[in-house]
Design an enzyme around this catalytic site. Sequence first.
Site, PDB file in Angstrom:
ATOM      1  N   ASP A 127       0.872  -1.171   0.000  1.00  0.00           N
ATOM      2  CA  ASP A 127       0.000   0.000   0.000  1.00  0.00           C
ATOM      3  C   ASP A 127       0.913   1.227   0.000  1.00  0.00           C
ATOM      4  OD1 ASP A 127      -2.139  -1.712   0.300  1.00  0.00           O
ATOM      5  OD2 ASP A 127      -2.816  -0.884   2.208  1.00  0.00           O
ATOM      6  N   HIS A 170       4.519  -7.636  -0.158  1.00  0.00           N
ATOM      7  CA  HIS A 170       4.049  -8.892  -0.730  1.00  0.00           C
ATOM      8  C   HIS A 170       4.659  -9.147  -2.105  1.00  0.00           C
ATOM      9  CE1 HIS A 170       0.994  -9.657   2.399  1.00  0.00           C
ATOM     10  NE2 HIS A 170       1.009  -8.335   2.497  1.00  0.00           N
ATOM     11  N   SER A 208       8.909   3.325   4.588  1.00  0.00           N
ATOM     12  CA  SER A 208       9.900   3.845   3.668  1.00  0.00           C
ATOM     13  C   SER A 208       9.446   3.647   2.242  1.00  0.00           C
ATOM     14  CB  SER A 208      11.273   3.229   3.913  1.00  0.00           C
ATOM     15  OG  SER A 208      12.251   3.893   3.142  1.00  0.00           O
TER      16      SER A 208
END
Length: 285
Positions: free
Chosen positions: A92, A148, A252
């Site tokens: 995200d 992921h 980050s």
Amino acid sequence: MTSWPLSLSLLRVYPKKLGSAAAGWAAGRTLPGGLREAVLGRFVRAYGLDMAEAERPLADYPSLQALFTRRLKPGLRPQAPEAPGCVNSPVDGLLIASGRIQAGRAIQAKGLPYGIGELLKHDPGAARFEGGHYLTLYLSPRDYHRIHVPIRGLVTAVGRVEGELWPVNDASTTHVPRLYERNRRATWVALGAGPDEGLEVAAVAVGATHVGGVIIDGRWLSGRTLPRDGSLPVDLLPCAPGDDLGTFQFGSTVVLLIGGPGAARWEPALTAGPVRVGQRLGLFR
């Protein structure tokens, strides 16, 4: 350096590694049960975390670090359907830069290139990404911070590069030369298989001030310890979109590199803007 913002100029003398280690230690301390909702709630409100998506209620997280690395409720981030050359978002975040890799370079911000060979410090074959694509995904403190797998494929290598810990924000990306190749980072590389055959993808998780911890999922280590500054071969372990790749301890940036013989016909689905885990970033045209 005189044109740098004052905050960056002060960071030149701030002990960034020591400060980051201290912040990590504090974030990992277990909070008394009666204080968790009050202490963690302040963080939630300050940064706008969406706790309705979290796997567990706020009081179940024993520390700030546990909250920050929280999992989401199952099913909240479905992967885009597989298609030829599909690459899905590993995080995200916000897509802040993208483009072609030319002369071994990617663009950090206007007028600030950086080297792919230096970014993949322990990979002697980084030239195979020439002519491919880079996509830079920034995570803010409010975002979900697990990383992921973006493709279907076979994992070939993981690594870690010791480096500095500059912040990774608008001020840094527009003023600090070679920011991503200077900062501490972890790398994960896979060959595409099935619908992604012909691609090779490298995910580079870049640390930052107070964000030194980048953890590669143990599945890819096979019981080994990731070196402080080096790489490990991976014996073509299969991976699928959505599998756990790693975790940021605080937030980050992830730089995705897309190469391989199929990269010339790979096309991004978007070049900027917000993205979510599993959202399609591009495919073969």
